[in-house]
Design a protein around this motif. Structure first.
Motif, PDB file in Angstrom:
ATOM      1  N   ILE A 130      39.790 -50.964  19.264  1.00  0.00           N
ATOM      2  CA  ILE A 130      38.664 -50.048  19.356  1.00  0.00           C
ATOM      3  C   ILE A 130      39.021 -48.701  18.724  1.00  0.00           C
ATOM      4  O   ILE A 130      40.134 -48.205  18.879  1.00  0.00           O
ATOM      5  N   TYR A 131      38.067 -48.136  17.972  1.00  0.00           N
ATOM      6  CA  TYR A 131      38.277 -46.813  17.381  1.00  0.00           C
ATOM      7  C   TYR A 131      37.690 -45.755  18.320  1.00  0.00           C
ATOM      8  O   TYR A 131      37.184 -46.071  19.400  1.00  0.00           O
ATOM      9  N   PHE A 132      37.742 -44.477  17.909  1.00  0.00           N
ATOM     10  CA  PHE A 132      37.484 -43.405  18.871  1.00  0.00           C
ATOM     11  C   PHE A 132      36.123 -43.534  19.561  1.00  0.00           C
ATOM     12  O   PHE A 132      36.025 -43.400  20.784  1.00  0.00           O
ATOM     13  N   ASP A 133      35.038 -43.753  18.802  1.00  0.00           N
ATOM     14  CA  ASP A 133      33.719 -43.841  19.434  1.00  0.00           C
ATOM     15  C   ASP A 133      33.661 -44.982  20.448  1.00  0.00           C
ATOM     16  O   ASP A 133      32.983 -44.876  21.477  1.00  0.00           O
ATOM     17  N   GLU A 134      34.350 -46.082  20.150  1.00  0.00           N
ATOM     18  CA  GLU A 134      34.370 -47.198  21.095  1.00  0.00           C
ATOM     19  C   GLU A 134      35.218 -46.877  22.325  1.00  0.00           C
ATOM     20  O   GLU A 134      34.945 -47.378  23.419  1.00  0.00           O
ATOM     21  N   LYS A 135      36.245 -46.058  22.143  1.00  0.00           N
ATOM     22  CA  LYS A 135      36.992 -45.585  23.318  1.00  0.00           C
ATOM     23  C   LYS A 135      36.060 -44.801  24.239  1.00  0.00           C
ATOM     24  O   LYS A 135      36.092 -44.966  25.462  1.00  0.00           O
ATOM     25  N   SER A 136      35.240 -43.959  23.624  1.00  0.00           N
ATOM     26  CA  SER A 136      34.254 -43.215  24.419  1.00  0.00           C
ATOM     27  C   SER A 136      33.319 -44.170  25.125  1.00  0.00           C
ATOM     28  O   SER A 136      33.013 -43.999  26.321  1.00  0.00           O
ATOM     29  N   THR A 137      32.837 -45.180  24.397  1.00  0.00           N
ATOM     30  CA  THR A 137      31.930 -46.165  24.986  1.00  0.00           C
ATOM     31  C   THR A 137      32.550 -46.816  26.210  1.00  0.00           C
ATOM     32  O   THR A 137      31.924 -46.922  27.270  1.00  0.00           O
ATOM     33  N   LEU A 138      33.799 -47.262  26.074  1.00  0.00           N
ATOM     34  CA  LEU A 138      34.467 -47.947  27.174  1.00  0.00           C
ATOM     35  C   LEU A 138      34.605 -47.042  28.387  1.00  0.00           C
ATOM     36  O   LEU A 138      34.281 -47.437  29.524  1.00  0.00           O
ATOM     37  N   LEU A 139      35.058 -45.821  28.179  1.00  0.00           N
ATOM     38  CA  LEU A 139      35.264 -44.921  29.313  1.00  0.00           C
ATOM     39  C   LEU A 139      33.947 -44.496  29.951  1.00  0.00           C
ATOM     40  O   LEU A 139      33.822 -44.465  31.181  1.00  0.00           O
ATOM     41  N   ILE A 140      32.948 -44.164  29.135  1.00  0.00           N
ATOM     42  CA  ILE A 140      31.653 -43.749  29.687  1.00  0.00           C
ATOM     43  C   ILE A 140      31.045 -44.863  30.524  1.00  0.00           C
ATOM     44  O   ILE A 140      30.488 -44.624  31.605  1.00  0.00           O
ATOM     45  N   SER A 141      31.148 -46.107  30.029  1.00  0.00           N
ATOM     46  CA  SER A 141      30.558 -47.231  30.775  1.00  0.00           C
ATOM     47  C   SER A 141      31.191 -47.394  32.145  1.00  0.00           C
ATOM     48  O   SER A 141      30.588 -47.978  33.051  1.00  0.00           O
ATOM     49  N   GLN A 142      32.412 -46.877  32.297  1.00  0.00           N
ATOM     50  CA  GLN A 142      33.087 -46.946  33.597  1.00  0.00           C
ATOM     51  C   GLN A 142      33.011 -45.624  34.359  1.00  0.00           C
ATOM     52  O   GLN A 142      33.727 -45.417  35.344  1.00  0.00           O
ATOM     53  N   ALA A 143      32.141 -44.704  33.876  1.00  0.00           N
ATOM     54  CA  ALA A 143      31.933 -43.388  34.515  1.00  0.00           C
ATOM     55  C   ALA A 143      33.198 -42.545  34.528  1.00  0.00           C
ATOM     56  O   ALA A 143      33.444 -41.766  35.456  1.00  0.00           O
ATOM     57  N   ILE A 144      34.006 -42.693  33.480  1.00  0.00           N
ATOM     58  CA  ILE A 144      35.253 -41.940  33.350  1.00  0.00           C
ATOM     59  C   ILE A 144      35.095 -40.941  32.216  1.00  0.00           C
ATOM     60  O   ILE A 144      34.734 -41.311  31.093  1.00  0.00           O
ATOM     61  N   CYS A 145      35.369 -39.691  32.474  1.00  0.00           N
ATOM     62  CA  CYS A 145      35.277 -38.654  31.442  1.00  0.00           C
ATOM     63  C   CYS A 145      36.462 -38.738  30.492  1.00  0.00           C
ATOM     64  O   CYS A 145      37.616 -38.872  30.939  1.00  0.00           O
ATOM     65  N   LEU A 146      36.204 -38.640  29.206  1.00  0.00           N
ATOM     66  CA  LEU A 146      37.298 -38.500  28.260  1.00  0.00           C
ATOM     67  C   LEU A 146      38.139 -37.297  28.643  1.00  0.00           C
ATOM     68  O   LEU A 146      37.601 -36.221  28.899  1.00  0.00           O
ATOM     69  N   GLU A 147      39.421 -37.486  28.686  1.00  0.00           N
ATOM     70  CA  GLU A 147      40.402 -36.437  29.003  1.00  0.00           C
ATOM     71  C   GLU A 147      40.344 -35.982  30.455  1.00  0.00           C
ATOM     72  O   GLU A 147      40.889 -34.948  30.812  1.00  0.00           O
ATOM     73  N   GLY A 148      39.661 -36.764  31.308  1.00  0.00           N
ATOM     74  CA  GLY A 148      39.871 -36.634  32.738  1.00  0.00           C
ATOM     75  C   GLY A 148      39.214 -35.495  33.474  1.00  0.00           C
ATOM     76  O   GLY A 148      39.706 -35.081  34.536  1.00  0.00           O
ATOM     77  N   SER A 149      38.100 -34.992  32.982  1.00  0.00           N
ATOM     78  CA  SER A 149      37.452 -33.884  33.678  1.00  0.00           C
ATOM     79  C   SER A 149      37.088 -34.238  35.112  1.00  0.00           C
ATOM     80  O   SER A 149      37.166 -33.399  36.001  1.00  0.00           O
ATOM     81  N   ASN A 150      36.685 -35.491  35.341  1.00  0.00           N
ATOM     82  CA  ASN A 150      36.346 -35.905  36.708  1.00  0.00           C
ATOM     83  C   ASN A 150      37.508 -36.654  37.376  1.00  0.00           C
ATOM     84  O   ASN A 150      37.314 -37.378  38.347  1.00  0.00           O
ATOM     85  N   GLN A 151      38.744 -36.458  36.834  1.00  0.00           N
ATOM     86  CA  GLN A 151      39.922 -37.110  37.418  1.00  0.00           C
ATOM     87  C   GLN A 151      41.056 -36.099  37.633  1.00  0.00           C
ATOM     88  O   GLN A 151      42.234 -36.434  37.540  1.00  0.00           O
ATOM     89  N   LYS A 152      40.670 -34.862  37.919  1.00  0.00           N
ATOM     90  CA  LYS A 152      41.687 -33.817  38.132  1.00  0.00           C
ATOM     91  C   LYS A 152      42.614 -34.178  39.282  1.00  0.00           C
ATOM     92  O   LYS A 152      43.833 -33.940  39.227  1.00  0.00           O
ATOM     93  N   ASP A 153      42.072 -34.785  40.347  1.00  0.00           N
ATOM     94  CA  ASP A 153      42.892 -35.155  41.489  1.00  0.00           C
ATOM     95  C   ASP A 153      43.886 -36.259  41.152  1.00  0.00           C
ATOM     96  O   ASP A 153      44.854 -36.473  41.881  1.00  0.00           O
ATOM     97  N   VAL A 154      43.641 -36.946  40.018  1.00  0.00           N
ATOM     98  CA  VAL A 154      44.550 -38.010  39.581  1.00  0.00           C
ATOM     99  C   VAL A 154      45.634 -37.448  38.678  1.00  0.00           C
ATOM    100  O   VAL A 154      46.842 -37.600  38.929  1.00  0.00           O
ATOM    101  N   PHE A 155      45.218 -36.756  37.620  1.00  0.00           N
ATOM    102  CA  PHE A 155      46.166 -36.377  36.575  1.00  0.00           C
ATOM    103  C   PHE A 155      46.830 -35.015  36.799  1.00  0.00           C
ATOM    104  O   PHE A 155      47.763 -34.664  36.079  1.00  0.00           O
ATOM    105  N   SER A 156      46.377 -34.246  37.764  1.00  0.00           N
ATOM    106  CA  SER A 156      47.037 -32.965  38.027  1.00  0.00           C
ATOM    107  C   SER A 156      48.250 -33.132  38.929  1.00  0.00           C
ATOM    108  O   SER A 156      49.028 -32.196  39.129  1.00  0.00           O
ATOM    109  N   LYS A 157      48.460 -34.334  39.467  1.00  0.00           N
ATOM    110  CA  LYS A 157      49.620 -34.611  40.301  1.00  0.00           C
ATOM    111  C   LYS A 157      50.814 -35.006  39.426  1.00  0.00           C
ATOM    112  O   LYS A 157      50.636 -35.432  38.288  1.00  0.00           O
TER     113      LYS A 157
END
Length: 614
Positions: free
Chosen positions: A33-60
């Protein structure tokens, strides 16, 4: 009134659909998958690119797949759509989410909705032509000189479907996990429903098969909402419907009903713009306009986004030429020779001369002897003088004759209602691209002048090309043979283009000049599942974040998280693998084995050609 299909037509349609599906399934999951498809995959799973809604995950200091896959909310989906696709395409992401829920997250599965919708376009195109180009007097034999028969309309419908089957644009975008194939299908379906409404109004046929008029309005409105929420630029198709209604609709009651349908539809769409991801769309579009306009002025060629030029009329025309050229399968790829003005003018001049000979002697039963060879000699006359790509210029020389054949078909074979249908085809063929050119001029840069943003036009162009083929088949051999031979040369080009698409070496259609490797994130996840043991640690690269948009790209993390996100997408949702971003690692995904400290390289981006698609 429905008319049954003949056995031969059913067999041919079945063969065309089988070929269409086969061409779209072939190698669909081969390349990562290229970049736009990476976005597609993450958006479909309600995951923000670069983790804006996963601060509690990646800030640890450490995180696990179980933490990564914590339950997402509708607000997570909205934020993911805002950051990954400016709030566009929520309907597509909803369909894709449901599909992936059932069939899994493989690359082939991710792209399969595009395959299905692209194949459905071929089927619907057959239905569309057969329904809306058929003669009023249903008959297997002509009722008057020059009238289309049911059999001839079936041939046109099959030809249109066959053209769509091998159209490189449709094949290439069936291999891309984005909204385009779905939106193209929906807009074609909307046009079909729009014409059914017009047909039902004109005929007042209470006993016609199919949906009643009120339900047609409901269906049209529902498709309108879904199409626009699949891609905002689908609105250009409905703009064409409005232009057609202005030209031909003279029924006040219908105007009121269509107006109410549009108002209700826009009301539903506005809910997304008021309460959903669309709340930021116009803000982000304004930000992008200023960003790309700045690049066009300061760094038009070395900016990392391709060539972005200021939106002067010459620059807009230069970018529009390949878009219009590739829109028609008979002129696909000719933009590469149109840059040579002398060669192009010679080829077009010879084509115009051939057209004049055709027009003068088309209906003459016994023309002068020289006419038999005139078209062939005129088309071949340029070969000694072409200084670049003579085969491509030979194809260019039949562009004007082919346009003439389409016009001749309309004059010869269509009645008033069918001519109106052709007018709608022309509007739908050109207005979406003209809208892009207008928005480019308003925005001050040429970045948005690209085929996929006006791809709604392709189904209707397939029909126009089919009209030209039909007319060509009716000509005397001394006119049809030379044009047909040149079209065979173009067919070779189309086959070569499809080969380049499958090899992932067609920048025009697959976005890259070099083939991608298989998805390294999925393969890395498979390795990790096999090798990980209690006490191990997974390390991800510490890659610098690129900030293009303050609204989209700015998050809590100064480093890129997308490599870690995309590997975790493929890891078990309940896994407790210990993972972290390694500040000392730039390019590798590494598995550190227990207390031994032994490092196993899972994937090295530095040694592969994958990241050029980032």
């Amino acid at each position: 009134m429905s008319v049954s299909l003949s056995r031969s037509t059913l067999l041919l349609l079945g063969a065309i659909l089988a070929l269409a599906l086969g061409l779209r399934l072939y190698r669909v999951g081969t390349y990562g998958i290229y970049f736009d498809e990476k976005s597609t995959l993450l958006i479909s799973q309600a995951i923000c690119l670069e983790g804006s809604n996963q601060k509690d995950v990646f800030s640890k200091p450490y995180f696990t797949p179980a933490e990564f896959w914590k339950t997402k909310t509708i607000n997570d989906f909205i934020e993911a759509d805002i950051r990954g696709d400016i709030g566009n395409s929520p309907a597509y992401y909803g369909v894709l989410w449901l599909w992936l829920k059932v069939f899994g997250l493989s690359d082939a599965s991710l792209r399969m909705p595009s395959v299905i919708f692209s194949t459905l376009i071929v089927w619907l195109l057959f239905v569309f032509v057969r329904r809306h180009l058929r003669p009023k007097q249903l008959a297997d034999e002509p009722t008057s000189s020059g009238a289309l028969t049911l059999a001839s309309v079936d041939k046109l419908a099959l030809t249109s479907a066959a053209i769509a089957t091998i159209e490189p644009f449709f094949v290439s975008y069936s291999h891309i996990a984005r909204n385009y194939s779905m939106t193209f299908f929906l807009t074609l379906l909307a046009t079909h429903l729009f014409l059914l409404i017009q047909e039902r109004i004109r005929s007042s046929a209470r006993h016609s098969s199919g949906l009643s008029l009120p339900w047609l309005y409901v269906a049209y409105g529902a498709v309108f909402v879904t199409a626009v929420l699949s891609h905002y630029l689908a609105i250009t198709v409905f703009l064409c419907h409005g232009l057609y209604a202005l030209l031909y609709l003279r029924n006040g009651r219908v105007w009121v009903t269509l107006g109410l349908t549009a108002i209700v539809g826009l009301g539903f769409i506005s809910l997304w713009f008021i309460y959903g991801g669309g709340t930021y769309t116009f803000y982000i579009l304004e930000e992008q306009k200023n960003f790309y306009r700045h690049l066009a002025i300061t760094n038009p060629r070395g900016n990392g986004f391709g060539i972005i030029l200021p939106a002067t009329l010459p620059n807009i025309a230069t970018r529009a030429i390949p878009v219009f050229s590739d829109l028609f399968i008979v002129t696909n790829g000719l933009s590469q020779v149109l840059g040579s003005v002398r060669n192009s003018l010679l080829a077009l001049g010879l084509g115009l001369s051939s057209t004049l000979v055709m027009h003068r002697y088309l209906t003459v039963s016994k023309p002068p002897v020289w006419v038999y060879a005139a078209v062939s000699l005129l088309l071949l006359a340029g070969l000694p003088f072409y200084t670049i790509e003579p085969a491509r210029l030979l194809v260019l020389s039949i562009a004007i004759p082919f346009v003439y054949l389409i016009g001749r078909f309309v004059i010869t074979y269509t009645d008033t209602s069918q001519k109106r249908f052709v007018v709608l085809l022309v509007l739908l063929a050109f207005v979406p691209t003209l809208f892009l050119l207008f928005t480019a001029w308003r925005s001050g840069h040429t970045y948005g002048i690209t085929q996929r943003y006006s791809g709604f036009s392709f189904p209707y162009v397939c029909i126009l090309v089919a009209l030209g083929f039909y007319q060509l088949a009716t000509l005397r051999w001394w006119f049809s043979l030379p044009v047909a031979v040149v079209l065979l040369i173009q067919t070779v080009h189309i086959i070569q283009t499809l080969g380049d698409i499958y090899a992932d070496t067609s920048p025009k259609y697959t976005l890259f000049g070099k083939p991608r490797i298989a998805n390294p994130y999925r393969s890395s996840a498979l390795q990790l599942k096999q090798l990980y043991a209690l006490g191990d640690t997974i390390l991800y690269p510490n890659k610098k974040r690129l900030i293009f948009s303050e609204k989209n790209d700015r998050t809590f993390s100064p480093v890129s998280l997308i490599d870690a996100q995309l590997v975790n997408v493929y890891l078990p949702k309940d896994a407790q693998y210990i993972q972290r971003i390694d500040p000392n690692e730039r390019d590798r995904i590494v598995l550190v084995k227990g207390n031994s400290g032994k490092k196993i390289t899972i994937f090295d981006f530095q040694d592969h050609t994958y990241r050029y698609g980032d």
